[in-house]
Structure formats: C-alpha cells, structure tokens
Design an enzyme around this catalytic site. Sequence first.
Site, short mmCIF file in Angstrom:
data_model
loop_
_atom_site.label_atom_id
_atom_site.label_comp_id
_atom_site.label_asym_id
_atom_site.label_seq_id
_atom_site.Cartn_x
_atom_site.Cartn_y
_atom_site.Cartn_z
N LYS A 299 9.96 -0.51 36.52
CA LYS A 299 10.37 0.09 37.24
C LYS A 299 11.97 -0.55 37.35
O LYS A 299 12.72 0.75 37.78
CB LYS A 299 9.11 0.50 38.73
CG LYS A 299 8.20 0.83 38.30
CD LYS A 299 7.52 2.19 37.51
CE LYS A 299 7.00 3.25 37.81
NZ LYS A 299 6.74 4.49 37.43
N TYR B 59 4.74 -3.87 34.73
CA TYR B 59 5.39 -2.92 35.44
C TYR B 59 6.86 -2.77 36.44
O TYR B 59 7.43 -1.90 36.16
CB TYR B 59 4.28 -2.15 36.25
CG TYR B 59 4.08 -1.18 36.91
CD1 TYR B 59 3.55 0.07 36.27
CD2 TYR B 59 4.67 -1.00 38.49
CE1 TYR B 59 3.41 1.45 37.51
CE2 TYR B 59 4.38 -0.50 39.28
CZ TYR B 59 3.80 1.23 38.86
OH TYR B 59 3.94 2.27 39.24
N ASN C 146 7.87 11.55 36.09
CA ASN C 146 6.73 11.33 36.95
C ASN C 146 6.16 10.08 35.70
O ASN C 146 5.53 9.40 36.99
CB ASN C 146 6.85 11.97 38.36
CG ASN C 146 4.98 11.52 39.16
OD1 ASN C 146 5.73 10.95 40.12
ND2 ASN C 146 4.10 11.48 38.54
N ASP D 123 1.77 16.82 30.82
CA ASP D 123 0.68 16.54 30.94
C ASP D 123 0.40 16.02 30.08
O ASP D 123 0.20 16.79 29.51
CB ASP D 123 -0.26 16.05 32.20
CG ASP D 123 -0.34 15.07 32.88
OD1 ASP D 123 0.18 14.61 34.03
OD2 ASP D 123 -1.02 14.05 32.34
P1 NAI Z 1 -2.00 8.86 38.84
O1 NAI Z 1 -2.81 8.56 37.29
O2 NAI Z 1 -2.72 10.22 39.09
O3 NAI Z 1 -0.34 10.71 37.95
C1 NAI Z 1 0.15 9.80 36.49
C2 NAI Z 1 0.05 11.11 35.37
O4 NAI Z 1 0.96 10.42 34.36
C3 NAI Z 1 -2.35 11.73 34.90
O5 NAI Z 1 -2.03 12.97 35.38
C4 NAI Z 1 -1.57 10.66 33.49
O6 NAI Z 1 -2.35 11.64 32.87
C5 NAI Z 1 -0.09 10.90 33.18
N1 NAI Z 1 0.16 10.37 32.38
C6 NAI Z 1 0.02 9.21 31.39
N2 NAI Z 1 0.57 8.83 30.35
C7 NAI Z 1 1.13 9.77 30.40
C8 NAI Z 1 1.94 10.76 29.04
N3 NAI Z 1 2.37 9.44 27.98
N4 NAI Z 1 2.89 11.15 28.97
C9 NAI Z 1 2.84 12.26 29.89
N5 NAI Z 1 1.86 11.93 31.70
C10 NAI Z 1 1.66 11.13 30.62
O7 NAI Z 1 -0.82 8.25 38.90
P2 NAI Z 1 0.95 8.34 40.01
O8 NAI Z 1 0.22 6.87 41.41
O9 NAI Z 1 0.43 10.05 40.82
O10 NAI Z 1 1.62 7.78 39.69
C11 NAI Z 1 2.70 8.91 39.00
C12 NAI Z 1 3.61 7.80 38.93
O11 NAI Z 1 3.62 7.44 40.67
C13 NAI Z 1 3.81 7.00 38.04
O12 NAI Z 1 4.89 6.23 37.66
C14 NAI Z 1 3.56 5.91 38.82
O13 NAI Z 1 3.96 4.57 38.61
C15 NAI Z 1 4.72 6.15 40.34
N6 NAI Z 1 3.90 5.50 41.74
C16 NAI Z 1 2.71 5.54 41.76
C17 NAI Z 1 2.22 4.20 43.13
C18 NAI Z 1 1.08 4.72 43.28
O14 NAI Z 1 0.36 3.67 44.46
N7 NAI Z 1 -0.03 5.26 43.32
C19 NAI Z 1 3.30 3.46 43.92
C20 NAI Z 1 4.54 3.37 42.60
C21 NAI Z 1 5.02 4.39 41.61
#
Ligand code: NAI
Length: 254
Positions: free
Chosen positions: A159, A155, A90, A37
């Site tokens: 996706k 977004y 992810n 991360d």
């Molecule tokens: P989150 O914000 O809790 O986790 C995302 C993580 O990605 C964070 O720890 C962040 O530091 C990391 N990150 C961001 N940019 C980065 C980079 N350039 N390099 C490495 N790490 C990076 O959010 P969540 O929800 O857990 O997101 C995970 C995945 O799930 C994402 O791809 C999101 O688009 C997808 N998603 C989430 C949904 C939701 O409702 N929470 C619904 C559908 C998809």
Amino acid sequence: MNGFDGKTAVVTGAASGIGRASAQRLAAEGASVVVADVDAEGGAETVAAIEDAGGDATFVEVDVTDAASVEHMVDVALDTYGSLDLAHNNAGILTGFDAVTDIEEEDWDRLLGVNLKGVWLCMKAELAVMEETGGAIVNTASEAGLVGMGGLSNYVASKHGVVGLTKTVALEYAGRGVRVNAIAPGPTKTNIQQGMTGGSDPSTLPFDTSAMADVPMDRQADPEEMAGAVAFLCSEDASYITGHTIPVDGGQAA
Ligand code: NAI
C-alpha cells in the site's frame, strides 16, 4: 451528485465491498460501469444491483496480476461503451497477520502481485487510452499506505507502493489531462479478512497489532463512505487535485 453521464468507468475488485459500492455510486451518477473482478458470481450480483437501480453495467472477468487479462478488461470497456474516462483500481487482498520473519515467500509475492503490480498493470492499460482522451484514475491504497502496522508488513509495503506509484504517475500525466489520486480507507465493513489464507492470531504476536482498530470516530466505515470519496476524486470538483492520497479513515491518520 457529480454527473458522470456519458462517461465510462472501470472498477476492479467490484464484485464486493468497496469496489461494489464504488461501481454502484459511479453508475448512480450516470457512468456506464465495467464491473471487473476474478469473482464472476459476485460481479454478476453487482451488475444486477446497478441495473435494478436503473444504471448501466457490464461484467468482465479479470485477474489484475495478468497483463493480457487487464488489457482485455480495457478492450471490453472500449468495445462496449466506446470510451474509458474513469478508473478505480481497487482489487486487493490480505494474506494474514504475521511477523515479518514468518511471512511465506508465496504470500509475499501473491499479495504484492495483486495489490501493487495489479494497480500498475491496470494504470498501464488505462493510460494507453486516457493519454489520448483524458481521464481520472483513483487507486485504493489504505491507512496501511500511510503508517506502519505490526503484523502486516507485506500489505503495508504494497500500500505504501500504491501511494508512491500514484504520486509518480500523477506527475507523469499532470500536463496530459489525466489526474491520478488514491483513497486510503480506514477499517471498512467488507469481506477482505475472510479471504486471508494464512497468518497468525494477532493476539499471539509479540508486538502491537492494534493500529487497524484504533479509530477516533470509534466505528468502522461503510463501503459507501469510500465510494463517496472515489466519486469526488473522479469528478470535476477535484479538477485541481492530482497525486494525492486522501485518508477516509474516521480520523485515524490525524
Ligand atoms: P473485498 O474482499 O470485499 O473486495 C476485494 C475484491 O477484489 C474481491 O471482490 C476480490 O474478488 C477482488 N480480487 C482479489 N484478487 C483479485 C485479482 N487478482 N483480480 C481481480 N480482482 C481481485 O475487500 P475490500 O475491503 O472491498 O477491498 C477493496 C480494497 O480496499 C483493497 O485494495 C483493500 O486492500 C482496500 N482496503 C480495505 C480496507 C478494509 O478495511 N476493508 C481498509 C483499507 C484498504
């Protein structure tokens, strides 16, 4: 439980939310997990939670938009654990709700950089190892990879790109021992919306922005419900599944 003893997994975006739950689940099933991360503090918390539960994990700081950083992440997996068998790509961001005509170019590029280019760069580095040894890759897409959603065009484009990339890479590796699938989460209780840097109040936009909220099961998912699908797709129970995006969405896409 699927039994990932002796396997090494890389999970990006593992400092919080879905990635943290996935890292914890894969570790609970025996995998050694590289927690990757940009957020070192959150990553350390994920490692501590895995170790407290008796699992094995290492943190690596990675920016998935940077090829050298991603290659370093894979090197850390190989140097630390000697193999790379499973990957959950992810990491993802949201920049905010906006009409397509109001999205700033910087926000378009930044979001596509993390959500789509990042998945490509990760797969590229992971496949350089897995094409020799076999493996399983799971990408995080979204319901926004399956349907349009007003106010989220960058977004949604990213996706849909992940879904297409998943299909294509799966075909390229179907005969070479690497399965490639994706999950399409519905609304999940994470911090993703806290990271939004711009955009408008959705209620002020002149079109329907409710697609994300409209869930037949009438609740948001817990990140652990995504982790279960990731573990399944990584497991031998999914040995004949490749190229698919599995909705984990409370019926949203049904
Ligand atoms: P989150 O914000 O809790 O986790 C995302 C993580 O990605 C964070 O720890 C962040 O530091 C990391 N990150 C961001 N940019 C980065 C980079 N350039 N390099 C490495 N790490 C990076 O959010 P969540 O929800 O857990 O997101 C995970 C995945 O799930 C994402 O791809 C999101 O688009 C997808 N998603 C989430 C949904 C939701 O409702 N929470 C619904 C559908 C998809």
